[in-house]
Design a protein around this motif. Structure first.
Motif, PDB file in Angstrom:
ATOM      1  N   MET A  65       0.839  -1.197   0.000  1.00 35.36           N
ATOM      2  CA  MET A  65       0.000   0.000   0.000  1.00 35.36           C
ATOM      3  C   MET A  65       0.868   1.240   0.000  1.00 35.36           C
ATOM      4  SD  MET A  65      -3.237   0.903   0.018  1.00 35.36           S
ATOM      5  CE  MET A  65      -4.101  -0.489   0.708  1.00 35.36           C
ATOM      6  N   SER A  66       0.544   2.212  -0.851  1.00 31.93           N
ATOM      7  CA  SER A  66       1.330   3.426  -0.937  1.00 31.93           C
ATOM      8  C   SER A  66       1.056   4.326   0.252  1.00 31.93           C
ATOM      9  CB  SER A  66       0.988   4.179  -2.226  1.00 31.93           C
ATOM     10  OG  SER A  66       1.243   3.386  -3.350  1.00 31.93           O
ATOM     11  N   SER A  67       2.079   5.048   0.678  1.00 35.85           N
ATOM     12  CA  SER A  67       1.899   6.031   1.736  1.00 35.85           C
ATOM     13  C   SER A  67       1.173   7.231   1.160  1.00 35.85           C
ATOM     14  CB  SER A  67       3.262   6.448   2.293  1.00 35.85           C
ATOM     15  OG  SER A  67       4.016   7.100   1.301  1.00 35.85           O
ATOM     16  N   PRO A  68       0.490   8.049   1.996  1.00 32.89           N
ATOM     17  CA  PRO A  68      -0.226   9.220   1.482  1.00 32.89           C
ATOM     18  C   PRO A  68       0.681  10.149   0.682  1.00 32.89           C
ATOM     19  CG  PRO A  68      -0.845   8.772   3.759  1.00 32.89           C
ATOM     20  CD  PRO A  68       0.286   7.850   3.431  1.00 32.89           C
ATOM     21  N   GLN A  69       1.954  10.250   1.075  1.00 34.57           N
ATOM     22  CA  GLN A  69       2.867  11.146   0.367  1.00 34.57           C
ATOM     23  C   GLN A  69       3.143  10.665  -1.057  1.00 34.57           C
ATOM     24  OE1 GLN A  69       3.391   9.856   3.335  1.00 34.57           O
ATOM     25  NE2 GLN A  69       3.488  11.553   4.797  1.00 34.57           N
ATOM     26  N   ASN A  70       3.120   9.340  -1.260  1.00 32.68           N
ATOM     27  CA  ASN A  70       3.445   8.780  -2.569  1.00 32.68           C
ATOM     28  C   ASN A  70       2.204   8.411  -3.390  1.00 32.68           C
ATOM     29  OD1 ASN A  70       6.189   8.929  -1.952  1.00 32.68           O
ATOM     30  ND2 ASN A  70       6.161   6.918  -0.968  1.00 32.68           N
ATOM     31  N   TYR A  71       1.023   8.706  -2.870  1.00 35.55           N
ATOM     32  CA  TYR A  71      -0.209   8.312  -3.558  1.00 35.55           C
ATOM     33  C   TYR A  71      -0.358   9.075  -4.874  1.00 35.55           C
ATOM     34  CZ  TYR A  71      -5.112   7.765  -4.715  1.00 35.55           C
ATOM     35  OH  TYR A  71      -6.277   7.502  -5.378  1.00 35.55           O
ATOM     36  N   ILE A  72      -0.689   8.334  -5.942  1.00 35.42           N
ATOM     37  CA  ILE A  72      -0.898   8.933  -7.259  1.00 35.42           C
ATOM     38  C   ILE A  72      -2.392   8.870  -7.573  1.00 35.42           C
ATOM     39  CG2 ILE A  72      -0.375   8.780  -9.719  1.00 35.42           C
ATOM     40  CD1 ILE A  72       2.244   7.426  -8.990  1.00 35.42           C
ATOM     41  N   PRO A  73      -3.038  10.020  -7.821  1.00 31.43           N
ATOM     42  CA  PRO A  73      -4.475  10.001  -8.126  1.00 31.43           C
ATOM     43  C   PRO A  73      -4.756   9.246  -9.414  1.00 31.43           C
ATOM     44  CG  PRO A  73      -3.544  12.177  -8.520  1.00 31.43           C
ATOM     45  CD  PRO A  73      -2.478  11.383  -7.831  1.00 31.43           C
ATOM     46  N   LEU A  74      -5.999   8.755  -9.549  1.00 34.30           N
ATOM     47  CA  LEU A  74      -6.381   7.941 -10.698  1.00 34.30           C
ATOM     48  C   LEU A  74      -6.127   8.658 -12.018  1.00 34.30           C
ATOM     49  CD1 LEU A  74      -7.690   5.474 -11.993  1.00 34.30           C
ATOM     50  CD2 LEU A  74      -9.930   6.511 -11.548  1.00 34.30           C
ATOM     51  N   SER A  75      -6.393   9.955 -12.046  1.00 34.53           N
ATOM     52  CA  SER A  75      -6.248  10.705 -13.299  1.00 34.53           C
ATOM     53  C   SER A  75      -4.811  10.721 -13.804  1.00 34.53           C
ATOM     54  CB  SER A  75      -6.745  12.140 -13.116  1.00 34.53           C
ATOM     55  OG  SER A  75      -6.001  12.799 -12.096  1.00 34.53           O
ATOM     56  N   LEU A  76      -3.842  10.515 -12.909  1.00 39.42           N
ATOM     57  CA  LEU A  76      -2.435  10.548 -13.297  1.00 39.42           C
ATOM     58  C   LEU A  76      -1.815   9.158 -13.430  1.00 39.42           C
ATOM     59  CD1 LEU A  76      -1.175  13.519 -11.068  1.00 39.42           C
ATOM     60  CD2 LEU A  76      -1.927  13.574 -13.456  1.00 39.42           C
ATOM     61  N   ARG A  77      -2.570   8.135 -13.122  1.00 36.56           N
ATOM     62  CA  ARG A  77      -2.037   6.776 -13.211  1.00 36.56           C
ATOM     63  C   ARG A  77      -2.040   6.281 -14.657  1.00 36.56           C
ATOM     64  NH1 ARG A  77      -2.187   3.203  -8.448  1.00 36.56           N
ATOM     65  NH2 ARG A  77      -2.420   4.527  -6.607  1.00 36.56           N
ATOM     66  N   ARG A  78      -1.093   5.386 -14.949  1.00 34.57           N
ATOM     67  CA  ARG A  78      -1.127   4.710 -16.241  1.00 34.57           C
ATOM     68  C   ARG A  78      -2.323   3.757 -16.242  1.00 34.57           C
ATOM     69  NH1 ARG A  78       3.425   0.512 -18.420  1.00 34.57           N
ATOM     70  NH2 ARG A  78       2.754  -0.508 -16.485  1.00 34.57           N
ATOM     71  N   LYS A  79      -3.067   3.756 -17.336  1.00 32.56           N
ATOM     72  CA  LYS A  79      -4.316   2.993 -17.388  1.00 32.56           C
ATOM     73  C   LYS A  79      -4.140   1.759 -18.265  1.00 32.56           C
ATOM     74  CE  LYS A  79      -6.842   7.233 -16.528  1.00 32.56           C
ATOM     75  NZ  LYS A  79      -5.580   7.938 -16.222  1.00 32.56           N
ATOM     76  N   ILE A  80      -4.324   0.595 -17.630  1.00 29.34           N
ATOM     77  CA  ILE A  80      -4.199  -0.690 -18.317  1.00 29.34           C
ATOM     78  C   ILE A  80      -5.577  -1.332 -18.386  1.00 29.34           C
ATOM     79  CG2 ILE A  80      -3.183  -2.990 -18.253  1.00 29.34           C
ATOM     80  CD1 ILE A  80      -0.797  -1.833 -16.790  1.00 29.34           C
ATOM     81  N   VAL A  81      -6.006  -1.662 -19.597  1.00 28.19           N
ATOM     82  CA  VAL A  81      -7.283  -2.342 -19.797  1.00 28.19           C
ATOM     83  C   VAL A  81      -7.013  -3.821 -20.051  1.00 28.19           C
ATOM     84  CG1 VAL A  81      -9.364  -2.504 -21.213  1.00 28.19           C
ATOM     85  CG2 VAL A  81      -8.355  -0.255 -20.726  1.00 28.19           C
ATOM     86  N   ILE A  82      -7.639  -4.686 -19.269  1.00 32.86           N
ATOM     87  CA  ILE A  82      -7.529  -6.129 -19.478  1.00 32.86           C
ATOM     88  C   ILE A  82      -8.885  -6.630 -19.956  1.00 32.86           C
ATOM     89  CG2 ILE A  82      -6.999  -8.372 -18.451  1.00 32.86           C
ATOM     90  CD1 ILE A  82      -5.271  -6.994 -16.414  1.00 32.86           C
ATOM     91  N   ALA A  83      -8.949  -7.053 -21.225  1.00 29.71           N
ATOM     92  CA  ALA A  83     -10.190  -7.545 -21.831  1.00 29.71           C
ATOM     93  C   ALA A  83     -10.214  -9.066 -21.741  1.00 29.71           C
ATOM     94  CB  ALA A  83     -10.291  -7.093 -23.281  1.00 29.71           C
ATOM     95  N   LEU A  84     -11.243  -9.593 -21.106  1.00 35.20           N
ATOM     96  CA  LEU A  84     -11.324 -11.027 -20.836  1.00 35.20           C
ATOM     97  C   LEU A  84     -12.418 -11.682 -21.676  1.00 35.20           C
ATOM     98  CD1 LEU A  84     -10.886 -10.768 -16.969  1.00 35.20           C
ATOM     99  CD2 LEU A  84      -9.172 -11.492 -18.643  1.00 35.20           C
ATOM    100  N   ASP A  85     -12.120 -12.887 -22.124  1.00 36.97           N
ATOM    101  CA  ASP A  85     -13.025 -13.643 -22.991  1.00 36.97           C
ATOM    102  C   ASP A  85     -14.251 -14.091 -22.191  1.00 36.97           C
ATOM    103  OD1 ASP A  85     -14.305 -15.454 -24.640  1.00 36.97           O
ATOM    104  OD2 ASP A  85     -12.456 -16.368 -25.377  1.00 36.97           O
ATOM    105  N   PRO A  86     -15.460 -13.645 -22.569  1.00 33.44           N
ATOM    106  CA  PRO A  86     -16.646 -14.038 -21.797  1.00 33.44           C
ATOM    107  C   PRO A  86     -16.919 -15.534 -21.840  1.00 33.44           C
ATOM    108  CG  PRO A  86     -17.277 -12.940 -23.835  1.00 33.44           C
ATOM    109  CD  PRO A  86     -15.795 -12.768 -23.701  1.00 33.44           C
ATOM    110  N   ASP A  87     -16.495 -16.206 -22.911  1.00 26.46           N
ATOM    111  CA  ASP A  87     -16.715 -17.649 -22.998  1.00 26.46           C
ATOM    112  C   ASP A  87     -15.904 -18.415 -21.956  1.00 26.46           C
ATOM    113  OD1 ASP A  87     -18.476 -17.329 -25.086  1.00 26.46           O
ATOM    114  OD2 ASP A  87     -16.945 -17.592 -26.628  1.00 26.46           O
ATOM    115  N   LEU A  88     -14.789 -17.816 -21.504  1.00 28.75           N
ATOM    116  CA  LEU A  88     -13.984 -18.446 -20.457  1.00 28.75           C
ATOM    117  C   LEU A  88     -14.358 -17.913 -19.078  1.00 28.75           C
ATOM    118  CD1 LEU A  88     -10.440 -18.415 -22.129  1.00 28.75           C
ATOM    119  CD2 LEU A  88     -12.172 -20.221 -22.166  1.00 28.75           C
ATOM    120  N   LEU A  89     -14.802 -16.675 -19.039  1.00 28.87           N
ATOM    121  CA  LEU A  89     -15.127 -16.047 -17.765  1.00 28.87           C
ATOM    122  C   LEU A  89     -16.418 -16.584 -17.171  1.00 28.87           C
ATOM    123  CD1 LEU A  89     -14.139 -13.693 -15.888  1.00 28.87           C
ATOM    124  CD2 LEU A  89     -15.752 -12.243 -17.115  1.00 28.87           C
TER     125      LEU A  89
END
Length: 211
Positions: free
Chosen positions: A1-25
């Motif tokens: 868990m990040s400390s409050p001093q090192n916390y990066i807000p969502l708007s500044l985070r790198r955004k990774i999308v993981i698309a999952l196959d519904p037939d397997l999910l």
């Protein structure tokens, strides 16, 4: 868990999308009591778990990234698939409710994966979108300004692959960002340890007793 001093807000985070196959999910309706039917469903869900674990081990930076877990359900193709038809036939001779709310089942499965990511310090969110995978996943990436797309590649033989693109291939072409197609052969069983919560550490070390 990040400390409050090192916390990066969502708007500044790198955004990774993981698309999952519904037939397997989403586990297919089991219309018999054979061990093979249950084993197939369990194996598919484990493949999905390993895909997310692979992304954690190879791509995700917990303190700097946010992960979007997404799957897509096509109402036109899922309403009367073979599993549902088989279940309907079985229901003629039983009182079992055959209705399966696929979006709800998919959402619960994604939430379980999100919880696993959260336990290892990764910020994540989930969404089930309706429509065709090849269209809706790239739209989702654009909407959320995804910077990396990870796609759970479907298994196909060489002949089928040479004749037309899979939904994963289409997503890679349309996403507009670097895309990683994760195949079954990329997923050894031990990759799952990437989602194991860290072991608790002692706050104080035992001191040797002196004379």
């Amino acid at each position: 868990m990040s400390s409050p001093q090192n916390y990066i807000p969502l708007s500044l985070r790198r955004k990774i999308v993981i698309a999952l196959d519904p037939d397997l999910l989403i586990p297919a309706p089991i219309t018999d009591d054979t061990p093979e039917a249950a084993t197939s469903s369990t194996t598919n869900r484990f493949l999905t778990y390993k895909t997310v674990a692979w992304a954690k081990a190879n791509l995700i930076r917990p303190t700097e990234d946010h992960v979007f877990l997404v799957t897509c359900i096509d109402p036109a193709s899922s309403a009367m698939d073979s599993g549902v038809l088989s279940a309907m036939w079985t229901s003629l001779f039983s009182d079992q409710d055959i209705h399966v709310d696929k979006p709800k089942v998919a959402e619960q499965a994604l939430k379980s994966l999100s919880e696993a990511l959260n336990r290892v310090g990764v910020s994540s969110s989930v969404e089930v979108v309706m429509g065709e995978l090849g269209e809706k996943i790239p739209e989702y990436v654009h909407l959320h300004r995804g910077e990396i797309l990870v796609v759970q590649a479907p298994e196909r033989n060489a002949l089928v692959s040479s004749m037309w693109y899979s939904w994963a291939d289409v997503c890679a072409q349309k996403a507009g960002c670097p895309t990683v197609l994760v195949k079954k052969t990329d997923l050894p069983d031990n990759v799952a340890v990437a989602l194991d919560p860290p072991l608790p550490t002692a706050t104080t070390a035992e001191e040797p007793t002196g004379n």
